[in-house]
Scaffold this active site. Sequence first.
Site, PDB file in Angstrom:
ATOM      1  N   TYR A   1     -22.602 -36.225 -67.038  1.00 51.31           N
ATOM      2  CA  TYR A   1     -23.094 -35.525 -68.145  1.00 51.31           C
ATOM      3  C   TYR A   1     -23.772 -36.278 -69.052  1.00 51.31           C
ATOM      4  O   TYR A   1     -24.867 -35.927 -69.807  1.00 51.31           O
ATOM      5  CB  TYR A   1     -21.901 -35.383 -69.066  1.00 51.31           C
ATOM      6  CG  TYR A   1     -21.237 -33.697 -68.706  1.00 51.31           C
ATOM      7  CD1 TYR A   1     -20.711 -33.667 -67.455  1.00 51.31           C
ATOM      8  CD2 TYR A   1     -21.043 -32.738 -69.779  1.00 51.31           C
ATOM      9  CE1 TYR A   1     -20.366 -32.250 -67.211  1.00 51.31           C
ATOM     10  CE2 TYR A   1     -20.567 -31.604 -69.347  1.00 51.31           C
ATOM     11  CZ  TYR A   1     -20.266 -31.233 -67.962  1.00 51.31           C
ATOM     12  OH  TYR A   1     -19.801 -30.106 -67.724  1.00 51.31           O
TER      13      TYR A   1
ATOM     14  N   LYS B   1     -13.586 -38.341 -56.046  1.00 51.99           N
ATOM     15  CA  LYS B   1     -14.266 -38.302 -54.804  1.00 51.99           C
ATOM     16  C   LYS B   1     -14.483 -39.824 -53.967  1.00 51.99           C
ATOM     17  O   LYS B   1     -15.630 -40.210 -53.815  1.00 51.99           O
ATOM     18  CB  LYS B   1     -15.467 -37.485 -54.847  1.00 51.99           C
ATOM     19  CG  LYS B   1     -16.199 -37.131 -53.531  1.00 51.99           C
ATOM     20  CD  LYS B   1     -15.527 -35.690 -53.022  1.00 51.99           C
ATOM     21  CE  LYS B   1     -16.187 -35.614 -51.631  1.00 51.99           C
ATOM     22  NZ  LYS B   1     -15.401 -34.672 -50.614  1.00 51.99           N
TER      23      LYS B   1
ATOM     24  N   ASP C   1     -12.230 -32.007 -53.527  1.00 50.35           N
ATOM     25  CA  ASP C   1     -12.330 -30.905 -53.015  1.00 50.35           C
ATOM     26  C   ASP C   1     -10.931 -30.062 -52.574  1.00 50.35           C
ATOM     27  O   ASP C   1     -10.554 -29.215 -52.502  1.00 50.35           O
ATOM     28  CB  ASP C   1     -13.219 -30.889 -51.776  1.00 50.35           C
ATOM     29  CG  ASP C   1     -12.933 -32.264 -50.937  1.00 50.35           C
ATOM     30  OD1 ASP C   1     -12.020 -32.948 -51.343  1.00 50.35           O
ATOM     31  OD2 ASP C   1     -13.426 -32.270 -49.898  1.00 50.35           O
TER      32      ASP C   1
ATOM     33  N   ASP D   1     -14.633 -30.399 -65.789  1.00 60.30           N
ATOM     34  CA  ASP D   1     -15.225 -29.084 -66.245  1.00 60.30           C
ATOM     35  C   ASP D   1     -14.966 -28.104 -65.083  1.00 60.30           C
ATOM     36  O   ASP D   1     -14.572 -26.874 -65.206  1.00 60.30           O
ATOM     37  CB  ASP D   1     -16.739 -29.519 -66.323  1.00 60.30           C
ATOM     38  CG  ASP D   1     -17.417 -28.085 -66.687  1.00 60.30           C
ATOM     39  OD1 ASP D   1     -17.043 -27.386 -67.646  1.00 60.30           O
ATOM     40  OD2 ASP D   1     -18.573 -27.856 -66.051  1.00 60.30           O
TER      41      ASP D   1
ATOM     42  N   ASP E   1     -11.973 -24.826 -65.440  1.00 55.49           N
ATOM     43  CA  ASP E   1     -12.034 -23.367 -65.377  1.00 55.49           C
ATOM     44  C   ASP E   1     -11.343 -22.765 -64.169  1.00 55.49           C
ATOM     45  O   ASP E   1     -10.773 -21.685 -64.315  1.00 55.49           O
ATOM     46  CB  ASP E   1     -13.760 -23.132 -64.968  1.00 55.49           C
ATOM     47  CG  ASP E   1     -14.406 -22.675 -66.409  1.00 55.49           C
ATOM     48  OD1 ASP E   1     -14.048 -23.513 -67.359  1.00 55.49           O
ATOM     49  OD2 ASP E   1     -15.443 -21.982 -66.035  1.00 55.49           O
TER      50      ASP E   1
HETATM   51  C1  IPM Z   1     -16.526 -26.733 -71.393  1.00 59.95           C
HETATM   52  C2  IPM Z   1     -18.123 -26.131 -71.151  1.00 59.95           C
HETATM   53  C3  IPM Z   1     -19.251 -27.271 -71.510  1.00 59.95           C
HETATM   54  C4  IPM Z   1     -19.243 -28.181 -70.432  1.00 59.95           C
HETATM   55  C5  IPM Z   1     -20.589 -26.630 -71.761  1.00 59.95           C
HETATM   56  C6  IPM Z   1     -20.823 -25.466 -72.370  1.00 59.95           C
HETATM   57  C7  IPM Z   1     -21.633 -27.442 -72.100  1.00 59.95           C
HETATM   58  O1  IPM Z   1     -18.375 -25.627 -69.736  1.00 59.95           O
HETATM   59  O2  IPM Z   1     -16.527 -27.043 -72.360  1.00 59.95           O
HETATM   60  O3  IPM Z   1     -16.029 -26.711 -70.015  1.00 59.95           O
HETATM   61  O4  IPM Z   1     -19.822 -28.297 -69.579  1.00 59.95           O
HETATM   62  O5  IPM Z   1     -18.292 -29.275 -70.930  1.00 59.95           O
HETATM   63 MG    MG Z   2     -16.545 -25.551 -68.606  1.00 60.73          MG
END
Ligand code: IPM
Ligand code: MG
Length: 360
Positions: free
Chosen positions: A142, A192, A224, A248, A252
């Site tokens: 990042y 990884k 993975d 990240d 999710d």
């Molecule tokens: C998160 C989001 C952010 C990230 C984006 C919006 C920059 O996906 O907080 O997980 O990638 O960290």
């Molecule tokens: Mg995210």
Amino acid sequence: MQTYKIALLPGDGAGKEVTDEAVKVLKAVGQKYGIEFEFEKALIGGCAYEEYKTPLPDVTLNIAKSADAVLLGAVGDWKYDKLPPEVRPERALLGIRKELNLFANLRPATVYPELTSLSPLKEEVVSGTDIMIIRELTGDVYFGTPKGIEIRNGEKYGFNNMCYYESEIRRIAHVAFKVASQRNKKVCCVDKANVLDVSRLFREIVEEVSKDYPETELSNMYVDNAAMQIIRNPKQFDVILTGNIFGDILSDEASMLSGSLGLLPSASLSDGKYAMYEPIHGSAPDLKGMNVVNPIATILSAAMMLKYSFNLNEMHDDIVNAVRKVLKDGYRTKDIEQKGMETVGTDKMGNLICGNILGI
Ligand code: IPM
Ligand code: MG
């Protein structure tokens, strides 16, 4: 009376609605326990861009830095999709994380017994799941340099750098082991390391740090495989420790175990000076102002603030219990709508949770 100063950054889209409810809940729990919360509002994301031509103006950063903690709604709207990358709303998030040195991101994925049937996975697979993902938040690909898009060998070439200093790995590893010591004392380091050098270092340093925490069990998993195991058998995990990009993606994924993004809070911590709390969902611009979004993720983020910034554990538990009671009593927002349950709006959900806290 003990007073805490909170920087309130509602952001874009439905961010205002959800933070409004979290503010109500903080006021209610403060009233009950004799603690005062003062809120100072500032713009972040697209709304800040409209006003100041930057998504993260200095005035916002200063308000955030002078507060005891930051409560953020969400940033982003499709109408900003065409803006140059450096002024897009998401940049404000990356910027505030870096400026406040918020290197430790705690993302719990908890499956509430009241809501197991909402999960896209089978109830017997998800019920009882309680994972804490600890994602490193200010390093990795990042923020790594060099980066860019340029011409090489007569064609376009895009590149980023996945990199970590050992000190960055060490400090996030300590956070993970400390959090695990308050939970089930298991840390799974996800990387990884079979392919990436940076992951080999990550694993090596985490193993070194683990020696300071002999009561906690450390395991390793390739990312993975972890993505697969989170779906196959989520209950095997307690704390997952990982870098920025893997965290990240996995957070999710894990959020879906609970059935709705609208339920999950997060905390982003530094070495003690700054902290920011936000729901993990986005700004849902299509639902803005419709009184339908779920405020629970933001309310639980406020609860995390009480625990991690102010050590007000009893007040934290009070909020969590109030949320669970409201769900148990059969109230739902649109995203978690269920047959036989009463669907209520954003504000009513907030009011019900306040009512529960105050016993009215
Ligand atoms: C998160 C989001 C952010 C990230 C984006 C919006 C920059 O996906 O907080 O997980 O990638 O960290
Ligand atoms: Mg995210």
